[in-house]
Design an enzyme around this catalytic site. Structure first.
Site: not given
Ligand code: FES
Length: 146
Positions: A34, A103
């Site tokens: 992400c 995450c």
């Molecule tokens: Fe990036 Fe959770 S979406 S750390």
């Protein structure tokens, strides 16, 4: 409910947020999934983690898992902190939705990066278990942990 009470509690009242000015080890990692970033600061005295703080540019699950991870390693010997896994952190939070498990990897890797930094500053060889995949070039440029 998507998130457990513990996740919500640590998200709303994260423990150990901030930075340590003269930390003994600092680690920063990026999440290849992400692009979020986590920075971890450790104060180490006689092989024991006496203080830990984190800062993140990450989502609620990253905040909650890091908060819990800092609680789990504070006051612990570095050998114990070294073996902390993201699965154990998620379990301590009574679980995370499967699609948010990535995450929780940020917290584990940031702690490992900070411990590796501590070993380097001490002029000691970095234990194999602290080597991150990115150090072998697998994560490419998205990871800045070294
Ligand atoms: Fe990036 Fe959770 S979406 S750390």
């Amino acid at each position: 409910m998507l998130y457990t009470e513990k996740v919500m509690d640590h998200f709303e009242h994260p423990r150990n947020v901030g930075e340590i000015e003269n930390a003994d080890g600092v680690g920063q990692v990026g999440n290849p999934k992400c692009g979020d970033i986590m920075k971890m600061y450790l104060k180490i005295d006689d092989g024991v983690i006496t203080d830990v703080k984190f800062k993140t540019f990450g989502c609620g699950s990253a905040i909650a898992t890091s908060s819990m991870a800092t609680e789990l390693i504070k006051g612990k010997p570095i050998e114990e902190a070294m073996t902390l896994t993201n699965a154990a952190v998620a379990e301590a939070l009574d679980g995370l939705p499967a699609y948010k498990m990535h995450c929780s990897v940020l917290a584990e890797e940031a702690i490992k990066a900070a411990l590796a930094d501590y070993y380097r500053r001490q002029g000691r060889p970095v234990p194999e278990s602290l080597r991150l995949p990115c150090e072998d070039g697998e994560h490419g440029s998205c990871c800045s942990c070294h």
